[in-house]
Design a protein around this motif. Sequence first.
Motif: not given
Length: 239
Positions: A175-186
């Motif tokens: 869940t964290q990975v999906h959220q961080l990717k959506q926010d533009g994080s590598y």
Amino acid sequence: MLFTHEMIASFNELELAVYNYISHNREKVAYMRIRELADATHVSTATILRFCRKIDCEGFSEFKVKLKMSLDKPTKTIIKSPQHSITEFFERTLTGDLEERMNEAADLISEAENVLFAGMGSSGILAEYGARYFSSIGKFSMYVKDPHYPIHAKFRNNSVAIILSVSGETPFTITQVHQLKQDGSYIISITNNKLSTIAKLSDVNLAYYVTEEWFQFANITTQVPVVYILEAVARKISI
């Protein structure tokens, strides 16, 4: 695992009563008839069948088979020596392309304005250690424990998230990975293999390939390779 977090969260009040009874009477329930379980939990047989479907069983018979299989698993675990685990890591991992991938990760982190660490359980403890170690070496980093923790836009800008997970399949961490990717994080992940969900979602995956070890219901897979990878990448950044 017979009952996952998602399954338990989907139970209504009656189904939760069935789950609680089964948890305390596993050996007994494995040989019960459906009517006997319904009487013992004060619910209808329809509730029992609905409960079975929610845990991916077509009926009560299939549920009892799975329950018996879980009871038949050996409880005693032979724990490998630390030397065996470390040797396994060096033989399987350091002879591959880990060094190249650590260089890729170090380049991403060096260019990032913000570095976030995430993980659950023992991986969470090491994620917190990683954030402190990176900060000590000169790259300020933060550990984010809560997958729903609000991260200000200025910390999401040009950020790298370093995700730790032994299995690479931890639901909260995904869940964290999906959220961080959506926010533009590598995403840089450190997992025990490169075929897991988290590894596949990552821009760079650092896999260490040691045999997973369990003691009863606890994952006791050595985390020494993770410490090595964290410190090695941090030192590459400081050079």
